[in-house]
Structures are given as C-alpha cells and as structure tokens.
Design an enzyme around this catalytic site. Sequence first.
Site, PDB file in Angstrom:
ATOM      1  N   GLU A  45      -9.877  -9.887  -7.703  1.00  0.00           N
ATOM      2  CA  GLU A  45      -8.917  -8.810  -7.398  1.00  0.00           C
ATOM      3  C   GLU A  45      -7.717  -8.851  -8.334  1.00  0.00           C
ATOM      4  O   GLU A  45      -7.208  -7.802  -8.743  1.00  0.00           O
ATOM      5  CB  GLU A  45      -8.476  -8.921  -5.935  1.00  0.00           C
ATOM      6  CG  GLU A  45      -9.602  -8.579  -4.959  1.00  0.00           C
ATOM      7  CD  GLU A  45      -9.214  -8.754  -3.504  1.00  0.00           C
ATOM      8  OE1 GLU A  45     -10.067  -8.479  -2.638  1.00  0.00           O
ATOM      9  OE2 GLU A  45      -8.057  -9.158  -3.226  1.00  0.00           O
ATOM     10  N   ASN A  58      -2.073   0.268   6.823  1.00  0.00           N
ATOM     11  CA  ASN A  58      -1.560  -1.010   7.336  1.00  0.00           C
ATOM     12  C   ASN A  58      -0.690  -1.778   6.342  1.00  0.00           C
ATOM     13  O   ASN A  58      -0.628  -2.999   6.372  1.00  0.00           O
ATOM     14  CB  ASN A  58      -2.706  -1.868   7.882  1.00  0.00           C
ATOM     15  CG  ASN A  58      -3.756  -2.174   6.844  1.00  0.00           C
ATOM     16  OD1 ASN A  58      -3.623  -1.756   5.698  1.00  0.00           O
ATOM     17  ND2 ASN A  58      -4.785  -2.911   7.226  1.00  0.00           N
ATOM     18  N   THR A 111      -5.541  -7.035  10.689  1.00  0.00           N
ATOM     19  CA  THR A 111      -5.775  -5.728  10.047  1.00  0.00           C
ATOM     20  C   THR A 111      -5.144  -4.597  10.859  1.00  0.00           C
ATOM     21  O   THR A 111      -4.525  -3.692  10.301  1.00  0.00           O
ATOM     22  CB  THR A 111      -7.295  -5.471   9.933  1.00  0.00           C
ATOM     23  OG1 THR A 111      -7.906  -6.609   9.328  1.00  0.00           O
ATOM     24  CG2 THR A 111      -7.589  -4.230   9.118  1.00  0.00           C
ATOM     25  N   PHE A 152     -15.342   4.088   7.311  1.00  0.00           N
ATOM     26  CA  PHE A 152     -13.979   4.419   6.904  1.00  0.00           C
ATOM     27  C   PHE A 152     -13.758   4.383   5.384  1.00  0.00           C
ATOM     28  O   PHE A 152     -12.636   4.560   4.910  1.00  0.00           O
ATOM     29  CB  PHE A 152     -12.968   3.482   7.591  1.00  0.00           C
ATOM     30  CG  PHE A 152     -13.220   2.012   7.321  1.00  0.00           C
ATOM     31  CD1 PHE A 152     -12.776   1.406   6.155  1.00  0.00           C
ATOM     32  CD2 PHE A 152     -13.893   1.232   8.257  1.00  0.00           C
ATOM     33  CE1 PHE A 152     -12.998   0.069   5.911  1.00  0.00           C
ATOM     34  CE2 PHE A 152     -14.128  -0.126   8.013  1.00  0.00           C
ATOM     35  CZ  PHE A 152     -13.676  -0.703   6.841  1.00  0.00           C
ATOM     36  N   LYS A 154       0.824  -1.210   0.000  1.00  0.00           N
ATOM     37  CA  LYS A 154       0.000   0.000   0.000  1.00  0.00           C
ATOM     38  C   LYS A 154       0.868   1.275   0.000  1.00  0.00           C
ATOM     39  O   LYS A 154       2.077   1.218   0.273  1.00  0.00           O
ATOM     40  CB  LYS A 154      -0.939  -0.033   1.212  1.00  0.00           C
ATOM     41  CG  LYS A 154      -1.991  -1.157   1.150  1.00  0.00           C
ATOM     42  CD  LYS A 154      -2.955  -1.071   2.334  1.00  0.00           C
ATOM     43  CE  LYS A 154      -4.042  -2.143   2.241  1.00  0.00           C
ATOM     44  NZ  LYS A 154      -5.012  -2.045   3.363  1.00  0.00           N
ATOM     45  N   ARG A 213      -2.446 -14.378   4.358  1.00  0.00           N
ATOM     46  CA  ARG A 213      -3.066 -13.614   5.453  1.00  0.00           C
ATOM     47  C   ARG A 213      -2.371 -13.895   6.784  1.00  0.00           C
ATOM     48  O   ARG A 213      -2.228 -13.013   7.623  1.00  0.00           O
ATOM     49  CB  ARG A 213      -4.576 -13.868   5.513  1.00  0.00           C
ATOM     50  CG  ARG A 213      -5.307 -13.149   4.369  1.00  0.00           C
ATOM     51  CD  ARG A 213      -6.802 -13.244   4.449  1.00  0.00           C
ATOM     52  NE  ARG A 213      -7.381 -12.429   5.498  1.00  0.00           N
ATOM     53  CZ  ARG A 213      -7.795 -11.158   5.344  1.00  0.00           C
ATOM     54  NH1 ARG A 213      -7.663 -10.546   4.184  1.00  0.00           N
ATOM     55  NH2 ARG A 213      -8.324 -10.510   6.341  1.00  0.00           N
ATOM     56  N   TYR A 249     -12.663  -1.542  -3.428  1.00  0.00           N
ATOM     57  CA  TYR A 249     -13.162  -1.651  -2.048  1.00  0.00           C
ATOM     58  C   TYR A 249     -14.675  -1.470  -1.964  1.00  0.00           C
ATOM     59  O   TYR A 249     -15.192  -1.120  -0.901  1.00  0.00           O
ATOM     60  CB  TYR A 249     -12.445  -0.645  -1.147  1.00  0.00           C
ATOM     61  CG  TYR A 249     -11.058  -1.094  -0.733  1.00  0.00           C
ATOM     62  CD1 TYR A 249     -10.887  -2.214   0.082  1.00  0.00           C
ATOM     63  CD2 TYR A 249      -9.918  -0.417  -1.135  1.00  0.00           C
ATOM     64  CE1 TYR A 249      -9.616  -2.644   0.475  1.00  0.00           C
ATOM     65  CE2 TYR A 249      -8.643  -0.823  -0.742  1.00  0.00           C
ATOM     66  CZ  TYR A 249      -8.505  -1.945   0.069  1.00  0.00           C
ATOM     67  OH  TYR A 249      -7.259  -2.367   0.469  1.00  0.00           O
ATOM     68  N   HIS A 288      -2.237  -5.307   1.547  1.00  0.00           N
ATOM     69  CA  HIS A 288      -3.548  -5.928   1.360  1.00  0.00           C
ATOM     70  C   HIS A 288      -3.369  -7.415   1.091  1.00  0.00           C
ATOM     71  O   HIS A 288      -2.362  -7.827   0.531  1.00  0.00           O
ATOM     72  CB  HIS A 288      -4.253  -5.298   0.147  1.00  0.00           C
ATOM     73  CG  HIS A 288      -5.435  -6.093  -0.330  1.00  0.00           C
ATOM     74  ND1 HIS A 288      -6.672  -6.005   0.246  1.00  0.00           N
ATOM     75  CD2 HIS A 288      -5.542  -7.037  -1.312  1.00  0.00           C
ATOM     76  CE1 HIS A 288      -7.502  -6.847  -0.361  1.00  0.00           C
ATOM     77  NE2 HIS A 288      -6.839  -7.486  -1.307  1.00  0.00           N
ATOM     78  N   ARG A 305       2.492  -6.732   8.826  1.00  0.00           N
ATOM     79  CA  ARG A 305       1.833  -5.552   9.413  1.00  0.00           C
ATOM     80  C   ARG A 305       2.466  -5.175  10.749  1.00  0.00           C
ATOM     81  O   ARG A 305       2.596  -3.996  11.065  1.00  0.00           O
ATOM     82  CB  ARG A 305       0.335  -5.800   9.529  1.00  0.00           C
ATOM     83  CG  ARG A 305      -0.370  -5.634   8.178  1.00  0.00           C
ATOM     84  CD  ARG A 305      -1.800  -6.089   8.211  1.00  0.00           C
ATOM     85  NE  ARG A 305      -2.539  -5.676   7.019  1.00  0.00           N
ATOM     86  CZ  ARG A 305      -3.699  -6.216   6.654  1.00  0.00           C
ATOM     87  NH1 ARG A 305      -4.244  -7.183   7.383  1.00  0.00           N
ATOM     88  NH2 ARG A 305      -4.314  -5.798   5.575  1.00  0.00           N
TER      89      ARG A 305
HETATM   90  P1  ATP Z   1      -7.236  -5.769   3.308  1.00  0.00           P
HETATM   91  O1  ATP Z   1      -8.578  -6.055   2.666  1.00  0.00           O
HETATM   92  O2  ATP Z   1      -6.667  -4.405   2.938  1.00  0.00           O
HETATM   93  O3  ATP Z   1      -6.252  -6.886   3.144  1.00  0.00           O
HETATM   94  P2  ATP Z   1      -8.276  -6.682   5.810  1.00  0.00           P
HETATM   95  O4  ATP Z   1      -8.937  -7.748   5.001  1.00  0.00           O
HETATM   96  O5  ATP Z   1      -7.364  -7.100   6.911  1.00  0.00           O
HETATM   97  O6  ATP Z   1      -7.457  -5.682   4.889  1.00  0.00           O
HETATM   98  P3  ATP Z   1     -10.779  -5.250   5.799  1.00  0.00           P
HETATM   99  O7  ATP Z   1     -11.794  -5.390   6.868  1.00  0.00           O
HETATM  100  O8  ATP Z   1     -11.015  -5.898   4.474  1.00  0.00           O
HETATM  101  O9  ATP Z   1      -9.369  -5.698   6.415  1.00  0.00           O
HETATM  102  O10 ATP Z   1     -10.557  -3.688   5.578  1.00  0.00           O
HETATM  103  C1  ATP Z   1      -9.973  -3.192   4.375  1.00  0.00           C
HETATM  104  C2  ATP Z   1      -9.034  -2.058   4.707  1.00  0.00           C
HETATM  105  O11 ATP Z   1      -9.793  -0.947   5.193  1.00  0.00           O
HETATM  106  C3  ATP Z   1      -8.023  -2.337   5.841  1.00  0.00           C
HETATM  107  O12 ATP Z   1      -6.894  -3.014   5.405  1.00  0.00           O
HETATM  108  C4  ATP Z   1      -7.696  -0.939   6.301  1.00  0.00           C
HETATM  109  O13 ATP Z   1      -6.772  -0.309   5.396  1.00  0.00           O
HETATM  110  C5  ATP Z   1      -9.039  -0.238   6.173  1.00  0.00           C
HETATM  111  N1  ATP Z   1      -9.787  -0.302   7.439  1.00  0.00           N
HETATM  112  C6  ATP Z   1     -10.419  -1.375   7.985  1.00  0.00           C
HETATM  113  N2  ATP Z   1     -11.003  -1.069   9.142  1.00  0.00           N
HETATM  114  C7  ATP Z   1     -10.737   0.245   9.354  1.00  0.00           C
HETATM  115  C8  ATP Z   1     -11.057   1.177  10.389  1.00  0.00           C
HETATM  116  N3  ATP Z   1     -11.796   0.805  11.449  1.00  0.00           N
HETATM  117  N4  ATP Z   1     -10.622   2.447  10.261  1.00  0.00           N
HETATM  118  C9  ATP Z   1      -9.895   2.837   9.198  1.00  0.00           C
HETATM  119  N5  ATP Z   1      -9.539   2.011   8.176  1.00  0.00           N
HETATM  120  C10 ATP Z   1      -9.954   0.745   8.256  1.00  0.00           C
HETATM  121 MG    MG Z   2     -10.104  -7.334   3.278  1.00  0.00          MG
END
Ligand code: ATP
Ligand code: MG
Length: 142
Positions: free
Chosen positions: A127, A113, A92, A58, A10, A86, A50, A116, A103
Amino acid sequence: MSNRTLAIIKPDAVRNNKIGEIIAKITGAGFKIKAIKMIKMSKTSAQGFYEVHKERPFYAELVEFMTSGPCVPIALEKENAVADYRMLIGATDPAEANDGTIRKLYAASKAENAVHGSDSDENAALEISHFFSRNELLQNAC
Ligand code: ATP
Ligand code: MG
C-alpha cells in the site's frame, strides 16, 4: 522492531477539515511520518487499491467514495505500527469503535469512516508503494 503502515485520511475527513486534528492524534500516539501528500485518487487507482474487495457488494460505493474528493495518504513508522495504528483508529464501523479512537471521533458511518489502516506488514509495504515512490520515501527519511 520498528515497522511501517499506510494511513489514509479519507475524503470525508478532508471535507470536514479534520486533517490537522487526525495528524495530531497520530503523531501524539508516537508514529513518525515518513511520507505524506494530498491527492485525488483516480478511479483506476482506487479500484486497484481496494481490489481485494472487488467481489464485495460495497465495492462500487467504496471506489465512488474514495474518488469523491482529495485524500491524504501517509506512510507511518513505529514499533508494532500495523497493530498499534489499527488500535488507534478503532473498528471499521464507528458505532463499534472504542471511545477516543479516530473513527469514534471523526467517522459518520461504516462506509465513510475517516481513515484507512493497513492490515498486515505485507499489505503495508504494498500500500505504501501504491502512493509513494522510493524517492519520495527516501527524501523523507529522518
Ligand atoms: P480500511 O481497509 O479502509 O482501513 P478496514 O480494514 O477497517 O478499513 P475493510 O473490511 O478492509 O475495513 O473495508 C474497507 C473499507 O470498505 C472500509 O474502511 C469502509 O470504508 C468500506 N466498507 C467496509 N464494509 C462496508 C460495508 N458493509 N458497507 C459500506 N462500506 C464498507
Ligand atoms: Mg482493510
């Protein structure tokens, strides 16, 4: 069975000059790179990528962050790729991520973070096709 997942380094990690270290972690864990590029996502591309989160509070912040600078999408292949990747990246929120995960090592916050990872084989395929054409994947077949 060998399968695929989509990683993205990212914009925060690119800004922090961590592309090389993160790729070394990924390949060191046994993943093969099938396709890779550095791009700056457009707003439309980030909103689409997304879309599943579009009702979340968010969402706007996430789209802003993902378009704030270049990122590095990478199509990866390995046995059990989605779950193993993962595991390699950790939770996350980096505060909850296990020691040694990407992370934990490189992320500053739950929003910014570092990386992805796809959450299912089905989403991995979608994706990967968001970023790479059939031709780009075939050219990198090895
Ligand atoms: P990713 O999809 O990026 O691999 P993830 O699957 O661990 O991450 P998701 O729940 O899919 O988490 O959230 C997608 C992305 O949105 C997170 O990686 C983070 O960048 C952002 N995000 C998630 N929760 C929050 C939050 N509470 N506040 C701000 N940003 C958030
Ligand atoms: Mg995700």
